[in-house]
Design an enzyme around this catalytic site. Structure first.
Site, short mmCIF file in Angstrom:
data_model
loop_
_atom_site.label_atom_id
_atom_site.label_comp_id
_atom_site.label_asym_id
_atom_site.label_seq_id
_atom_site.Cartn_x
_atom_site.Cartn_y
_atom_site.Cartn_z
N HIS A 1 0.84 -1.20 0.00
CA HIS A 1 0.00 0.00 0.00
C HIS A 1 0.87 1.25 0.00
O HIS A 1 1.90 1.32 0.69
CB HIS A 1 -0.92 0.00 1.23
CG HIS A 1 -2.16 0.81 1.04
ND1 HIS A 1 -2.17 2.18 1.13
CD2 HIS A 1 -3.44 0.45 0.76
CE1 HIS A 1 -3.39 2.63 0.93
NE2 HIS A 1 -4.19 1.59 0.69
N HIS B 1 -8.89 14.51 1.89
CA HIS B 1 -10.00 13.88 1.15
C HIS B 1 -11.20 13.57 2.05
O HIS B 1 -12.29 13.26 1.53
CB HIS B 1 -9.54 12.59 0.49
CG HIS B 1 -8.57 12.80 -0.64
ND1 HIS B 1 -8.83 13.66 -1.67
CD2 HIS B 1 -7.35 12.24 -0.90
CE1 HIS B 1 -7.81 13.64 -2.53
NE2 HIS B 1 -6.90 12.78 -2.07
#
Length: 659
Positions: free
Chosen positions: A301, A409
């Protein structure tokens, strides 16, 4: 040669008794008066012919005499060594003055070595040693002509049999090669053999070439090139020394102390930075915590704990941490989080991880959850609030918060894009709530992705101006951030998007956005506090951004921002997924906050024309809300920027974008 009336199979071999006259002696005497047609080598007096000691008649006679003597001598015993070319026997001595060889002295023919072995040469004469390197070589056809004279028939075709060649001509074409003895081999032969039991086996290496290199001609081009290279090197060294001396002298005149700074990526030289003794930047805070590294997902990731660890390690290595005052990291309170998020969102983040499951990492969409996610997310938001509170309260002048997971975000009621709580938006709202003297906050987001969460939370708030520089279009995440999204209600005009529609932009493009859009609007807004959503995924080398902003570019943008609000500036880490690129850019940003001076961009680094055209469209969108963009001075600045990017053959009227 056989006797008359003798059978081929039963005849005995010819024998010659020494001291008697036989058929061969008669043949030699008969041939001694015949002059051969081929050219014989000249003697020292230049005369050649019959009767001359070096003439062809005597050579043939001596050769036949040697053959007769060899025939009477018993063959030597067989030898185990490889067969070599037989040496010629000494010719018999002749009385002085009779025209014989040497006038009474014996003569031994030197050893002859044939360079090429051909079928028309006898085996005894064609056994040749390997020629010495450096001796001129002959081609196959040249050798063929050397050993035979090919005649043509009447039809012009070559005959298969070679023409006869005289003994003198053949002997004159032989090459005598003296064996070369290496001095190192002689020295080894003189040394006694080693008696040591542990002897290493010889290493077989390729022999060195025997060809001697010719001395370099001073007038040759190679020598001239080497001379010019040395001159250029000496000139460059002298020039660098002079420039360094001039720079140091200038710094001492201005009372400036030089500081070491992190090097730029890609092997490029880091820009020189300095701190003026007379300028006091105040106390610069640094906030980080290893707790934020507990939120760990899959190894592949992009948002991983190493982002935090490598960035902090780089700041320590470059000596930046010791120049900062450490601010204790903490978790954000519910009151701070509720300024931007709903209570349902807080409960969702706290309970999203299923502790009854055996899975250590659980994923939902573009984020992952662990048992430490909620604690790490609260610590990231709380550390950003702690750094902002320290600057807003006046205990610190500037501060940098190394936090993760990121937050720009995260929307009011949704976690997305690796983000759970909106760190910088929460910090801005908390500062406005806790400090009455803070009425306006400039929140600038230079992350390569649009901060859709910040825009969602602050879209109707006129106390916080949100400015975002990001990639836009072609399906780039998250797909929001068009230049027409300017805010709503009281916040109309306070949401400024700078969308880049192409990748590969660098320092000149980002600084052009500051010159033409951000600086005029920010100065008109006159903030009390500046917060940077410092995502470094637009840095050169990031695996996701596709941009080329360097450490120098980030430092120059930071200098623009610390010139606002009296220098009160806070930076909080957002994106950035190349470990080295993120750590280096973050260190450059902190260095600029500490007061390290960064040289301006070179005049050769100019923005793209498409960049200036995009900025012209943004000016048209915001010039009614911000009149400074419509002033004559700003219009001249825009025309100048557009002219800098003008390409020959593609001229346009600058007024097309101004009307």
């Amino acid at each position: 040669m056989r006797r008359e009336d003798s059978d081929d199979d039963e005849g005995s071999a010819l024998t010659i008794t020494p001291g008697t006259t036989g058929d061969l002696d008669g043949l030699a005497a008969a041939l001694s008066g015949i002059e051969l047609a081929s050219k014989a080598p000249e003697n020292s007096s230049g005369y050649q012919g019959v009767g001359n000691p070096g003439g062809p008649d005597t050579i043939l006679a001596r050769a036949l005499a040697g053959i007769a003597e060899d025939a009477s001598t018993p063959p030597p015993p067989a030898r185990a060594q490889p067969r070599r070319s037989p040496r010629l026997k000494p010719f018999p001595a002749t009385p002085a003055g009779t025209g014989g060889v040497g006038d009474g002295e014996e003569f031994r023919k030197p050893k002859l070595v044939v360079r090429y072995k051909r079928e028309n040469v006898t085996p005894a004469a064609s056994a040749a040693n390997t020629p010495e390197k450096g001796t001129p070589k002959e081609s196959f056809e040249t050798a063929r002509e050397s050993f035979s004279e090919v005649k043509e028939d009447e039809d012009g075709q070559e005959e298969s049999s070679p023409a006869p060649v005289s003994v003198a001509t053949l002997a004159s074409r032989y090459v005598v090669v003296e064996p070369e003895v290496d001095e190192e081999e002689k020295e080894k032969d003189r040394q006694p053999p080693s008696t040591s039991p542990a002897v290493k086996p010889p290493v077989h290496r390729k022999p060195r070439s025997k060809v001697k290199t010719k001395p370099r001609d001073p007038s040759s081009f190679a020598a001239f090139r080497e001379m010019r290279r040395e001159q250029v090197k000496a000139t460059a060294k002298a020039s660098d020394a002079e420039e360094e001396a001039d720079a140091l002298a200038s710094m001492f005149e201005k009372k400036v102390s030089v500081e070491d700074t992190p090097s730029r990526r890609g092997g490029r030289k880091a820009p020189a930075r300095a701190v003026r003794e007379g300028d006091d930047v105040g106390v610069v805070g640094l906030c980080y915590s290893d707790v934020m590294e507990l939120h760990e997902g899959p190894s592949h990731h992009f948002e991983r704990p190493a982002r935090h660890a490598v960035t902090v390690a780089r700041m320590r290595k470059d000596g930046l941490e010791e120049k900062c005052d450490l601010i204790a990291a903490r978790e954000a309170t519910d009151e701070e989080l509720l300024t931007c998020h709903s209570r349902e969102h807080l409960e969702y983040v706290a309970n999203a991880f299923d502790r009854t499951s055996d899975e250590k990492v659980q994923g939902v969409g573009d984020i992952y959850w662990t048992e430490h996610t909620e604690r790490c997310a609260r610590t990231a938001a709380g550390s950003a609030c702690a750094a902002t509170d320290a600057v807003a309260s006046g205990t610190h002048h500037r501060a940098f918060a190394v936090v993760r997971p990121p937050g720009h975000h995260a929307e009011c009621a949704r976690a997305m894009g690796f983000c759970f709580y909106n760190n910088t938006a929460v910090a801005a709202r908390a500062a406005l709530t806790a400090h009455p003297h803070v009425n306006r906050v400039l929140l600038l987001d230079w992350d390569v992705h649009h901060g859709n969460g910040i825009q969602d939370v602050l879209y109707r708030d006129d106390r916080v101006m949100y400015v975002s520089l990001h990639r836009y279009g072609d399906g780039f995440y998250p797909g929001t951030g068009a230049m027409e999204e300017t805010g709503a209600g009281e916040g109309a005009g306070y949401n400024v998007n700078v969308p880049w529609t192409e990748k590969g932009l660098g320092d000149a493009d980002y600084l052009a956005a500051f010159d033409l859009v951000i600086d005029p609007i920010a100065k008109s807004f006159d903030p009390d506090l500046v917060i940077i959503a410092a995502g470094f995924d637009a840095a050169e080398g990031d695996p996701l951004g596709g941009m080329k902003v360097t450490d120098q570019g980030y430092a120059l943008m930071t200098e623009r921002l610390v010139s606002l609000a009296g220098g009160k500036c806070v930076a909080a880490l957002e994106g950035g997924y190349g470990l080295t690129a993120t750590a280096s850019a973050a260190a450059a940003t902190l260095g600029a906050m500490l007061g390290y001076a960064t040289p301006p961009l070179s005049s050769r680094r100019r923005p793209k024309r498409s960049t200036v055209e995009t900025l012209g469209k943004i000016i048209e969108v915001h010039k009614e809300r911000w009149p400074v963009l419509a002033s004559e001075e700003h219009r001249r600045r825009f025309r100048s920027a557009l002219e800098m990017t003008r390409v020959a053959g593609k001229e346009r009227n600058a007024g097309e974008l101004e009307n």
